[in-house]
Motif scaffolding. Structure first.
Motif, mmCIF file in Angstrom:
data_model
loop_
_atom_site.group_PDB
_atom_site.id
_atom_site.type_symbol
_atom_site.label_atom_id
_atom_site.label_comp_id
_atom_site.label_asym_id
_atom_site.label_seq_id
_atom_site.Cartn_x
_atom_site.Cartn_y
_atom_site.Cartn_z
ATOM 1 N N VAL A 32 41.949 44.469 44.671
ATOM 2 C CA VAL A 32 40.847 43.590 44.282
ATOM 3 C C VAL A 32 41.320 42.511 43.315
ATOM 4 C CG1 VAL A 32 38.581 43.508 43.174
ATOM 5 C CG2 VAL A 32 39.178 45.448 44.653
ATOM 6 N N TYR A 33 42.274 42.879 42.457
ATOM 7 C CA TYR A 33 42.783 41.948 41.439
ATOM 8 C C TYR A 33 44.297 41.822 41.574
ATOM 9 C CZ TYR A 33 38.223 42.975 39.345
ATOM 10 O OH TYR A 33 36.877 43.141 39.128
ATOM 11 N N PRO A 34 44.777 41.182 42.636
ATOM 12 C CA PRO A 34 46.231 41.078 42.833
ATOM 13 C C PRO A 34 46.880 40.213 41.759
ATOM 14 C CG PRO A 34 45.056 39.722 44.422
ATOM 15 C CD PRO A 34 44.013 40.527 43.710
ATOM 16 N N PHE A 35 48.113 40.557 41.432
ATOM 17 C CA PHE A 35 48.855 39.761 40.462
ATOM 18 C C PHE A 35 48.948 38.310 40.905
ATOM 19 C CE2 PHE A 35 51.223 43.770 39.028
ATOM 20 C CZ PHE A 35 50.386 43.924 37.929
ATOM 21 N N ASP A 36 48.826 37.422 39.924
ATOM 22 C CA ASP A 36 48.896 35.969 40.085
ATOM 23 C C ASP A 36 47.655 35.360 40.742
ATOM 24 O OD1 ASP A 36 51.375 35.641 38.797
ATOM 25 O OD2 ASP A 36 52.450 36.185 40.627
ATOM 26 N N SER A 37 46.647 36.188 41.027
ATOM 27 C CA SER A 37 45.373 35.617 41.471
ATOM 28 C C SER A 37 44.598 35.135 40.251
ATOM 29 C CB SER A 37 44.545 36.661 42.226
ATOM 30 O OG SER A 37 44.156 37.727 41.363
ATOM 31 N N VAL A 38 43.719 34.179 40.448
ATOM 32 C CA VAL A 38 42.880 33.663 39.359
ATOM 33 C C VAL A 38 41.526 34.357 39.434
ATOM 34 C CG1 VAL A 38 41.730 31.635 38.410
ATOM 35 C CG2 VAL A 38 44.061 31.445 39.318
ATOM 36 N N GLN A 39 41.140 34.987 38.330
ATOM 37 C CA GLN A 39 39.897 35.737 38.261
ATOM 38 C C GLN A 39 39.085 35.278 37.054
ATOM 39 O OE1 GLN A 39 39.077 37.966 40.602
ATOM 40 N NE2 GLN A 39 41.063 38.105 41.659
ATOM 41 N N THR A 40 37.810 35.612 37.052
ATOM 42 C CA THR A 40 36.909 35.252 35.964
ATOM 43 C C THR A 40 36.621 36.464 35.088
ATOM 44 O OG1 THR A 40 35.858 33.543 37.318
ATOM 45 C CG2 THR A 40 34.646 34.303 35.384
ATOM 46 N N VAL A 41 36.694 36.286 33.794
ATOM 47 C CA VAL A 41 36.353 37.363 32.859
ATOM 48 C C VAL A 41 34.864 37.670 32.987
ATOM 49 C CG1 VAL A 41 36.294 38.074 30.442
ATOM 50 C CG2 VAL A 41 38.199 36.683 31.289
ATOM 51 N N ARG B 30 38.592 31.827 32.858
ATOM 52 C CA ARG B 30 39.390 32.127 34.042
ATOM 53 C C ARG B 30 40.813 32.459 33.619
ATOM 54 N NH1 ARG B 30 39.366 27.316 37.713
ATOM 55 N NH2 ARG B 30 39.753 28.768 39.421
ATOM 56 N N VAL B 31 41.379 33.496 34.240
ATOM 57 C CA VAL B 31 42.725 33.923 33.865
ATOM 58 C C VAL B 31 43.540 34.251 35.104
ATOM 59 C CG1 VAL B 31 41.939 34.846 31.645
ATOM 60 C CG2 VAL B 31 42.120 36.370 33.612
ATOM 61 N N THR B 32 44.838 34.157 34.950
ATOM 62 C CA THR B 32 45.777 34.578 35.983
ATOM 63 C C THR B 32 46.100 36.048 35.775
ATOM 64 O OG1 THR B 32 46.756 32.370 35.960
ATOM 65 C CG2 THR B 32 48.014 34.119 37.035
ATOM 66 N N SER C 78 47.910 39.394 35.499
ATOM 67 C CA SER C 78 49.299 39.749 35.236
ATOM 68 C C SER C 78 49.312 41.055 34.462
ATOM 69 C CB SER C 78 49.980 38.638 34.426
ATOM 70 O OG SER C 78 49.304 38.438 33.199
ATOM 71 N N PRO C 79 50.474 41.704 34.319
ATOM 72 C CA PRO C 79 50.520 42.928 33.517
ATOM 73 C C PRO C 79 49.985 42.677 32.111
ATOM 74 C CG PRO C 79 52.534 42.695 34.773
ATOM 75 C CD PRO C 79 51.767 41.415 34.972
ATOM 76 N N GLY C 80 49.082 43.532 31.660
ATOM 77 C CA GLY C 80 48.467 43.344 30.353
ATOM 78 C C GLY C 80 47.303 42.381 30.357
ATOM 79 N N MET C 81 46.984 41.821 31.506
ATOM 80 C CA MET C 81 45.898 40.848 31.601
ATOM 81 C C MET C 81 45.204 41.007 32.954
ATOM 82 S SD MET C 81 46.304 36.900 30.431
ATOM 83 C CE MET C 81 44.982 36.065 29.545
ATOM 84 N N VAL D 156 50.697 28.821 30.128
ATOM 85 C CA VAL D 156 50.298 27.429 30.356
ATOM 86 C C VAL D 156 49.169 27.359 31.387
ATOM 87 C CG1 VAL D 156 51.073 25.201 31.277
ATOM 88 C CG2 VAL D 156 52.534 26.468 29.695
ATOM 89 N N ARG D 157 49.292 28.149 32.432
ATOM 90 C CA ARG D 157 48.256 28.121 33.475
ATOM 91 C C ARG D 157 46.913 28.595 32.916
ATOM 92 N NH1 ARG D 157 48.065 31.286 39.336
ATOM 93 N NH2 ARG D 157 46.692 29.789 40.371
ATOM 94 N N ASN D 158 46.931 29.638 32.094
ATOM 95 C CA ASN D 158 45.683 30.138 31.514
ATOM 96 C C ASN D 158 45.055 29.129 30.559
ATOM 97 O OD1 ASN D 158 45.624 32.597 32.910
ATOM 98 N ND2 ASN D 158 46.988 33.560 31.417
#
Length: 254
Positions: free
Chosen positions: A19-28, A37-39, A41-44, A107-109
């Protein structure tokens, strides 16, 4: 952990990753960052998106609107986004992350949330300007540290990274900080060692996550050299930061 419990955990982890693959952009979805919105990643990932970290971010309340923050050890921006949300557009955040992959996520976040008042810096903070060796395990990307931190990481590769001393802040065009967040996996002595003039002139409040006796000793030296006082996050005075195993401290100028 029993075999069936381990199997259940692996299935749950696989479903979450689907549901939340790494490097996908998701909304908190919940908490103070709801709507950011965040990318992933491990820890995020899932716990970050749903604000399930318990009291992990309680210390951010120490920061006020309009403050000038240095986020030292920003990783992918986990703390950077919380700090930026707290200080608002009238404040500033300078976020330091030395590893290229994590820096690009940082930077992307920042860009995803139009945080023009956040300045990302691809560098480690330590004793002097230059280059340094950095231990980094891609399977544990939130745990990297400078080789000078006197603690070797198993299975780590060695990266050459840019290194900056805090005392270079003026020549690099950064605003004087009112608050330092430090989470550098054992390298706090180097952060303070390269920032004596900044500590003397700017007198920032310091929030630090502690990982070793050496870091607790570095806080003790900060207190003695620059006339600071140590407290728990809850505000209780700490007379000797080396006397007990502490994981978080807040240091304030006397």
């Amino acid at each position: 952990m029993k075999v069936h419990e381990l199997a259940g955990l692996r299935i749950t982890q696989a479903l979450v990753r689907a549901v939340y693959p790494f490097d996908s952009v998701q909304t908190v979805r919940r908490g103070p960052l709801k709507g950011y919105r965040v990318t992933v990643s491990p820890g995020m990932g899932y716990t970050y998106l749903w604000n399930l970290q318990g009291r992990e971010w309680d210390w951010v309340r120490l920061v006020g609107k309009g403050a000038s923050i240095y986020d030292i050890g920003a990783n992918c921006g986990q703390s950077t986004l919380h700090l930026a949300n707290t200080v608002g557009p009238g404040g500033t955040v300078v976020a330091f992350e030395p590893t290229p992959d994590n820096y690009q996520r940082l930077v992307r976040n920042i860009d995803l949330n139009d945080l023009g008042y956040v300045t990302p810096v691809c560098a480690a903070v330590s004793t002097a300007d230059g280059v340094a060796q950095f231990q980094f395990d891609r399977h544990r990307p939130t745990m990297g540290r400078l080789s000078s931190a006197n603690a070797d990481m198993d299975n780590a590769e060695i990266l050459e990274v840019r290194q900056i001393a805090l005392d270079s802040y003026e020549k690099l065009g950064w605003p004087a900080p009112t608050f330092l967040k430090i989470d550098v996996e054992g390298g706090a002595a180097g952060v303070f060692g390269g920032g004596h003039e900044l500590m003397k002139r700017c007198r920032p409040v310091v929030y630090i996550e502690l990982h070793s006796l050496e870091e607790r000793e570095a806080v003790r030296d900060l207190i003695a050299r620059h006339d600071y006082r140590a407290f728990s996050v809850e505000g209780s005075p700490i007379e000797d930061p080396t006397a007990a195993y502490l994981t978080q401290l807040v240091c304030r100028p006397a």
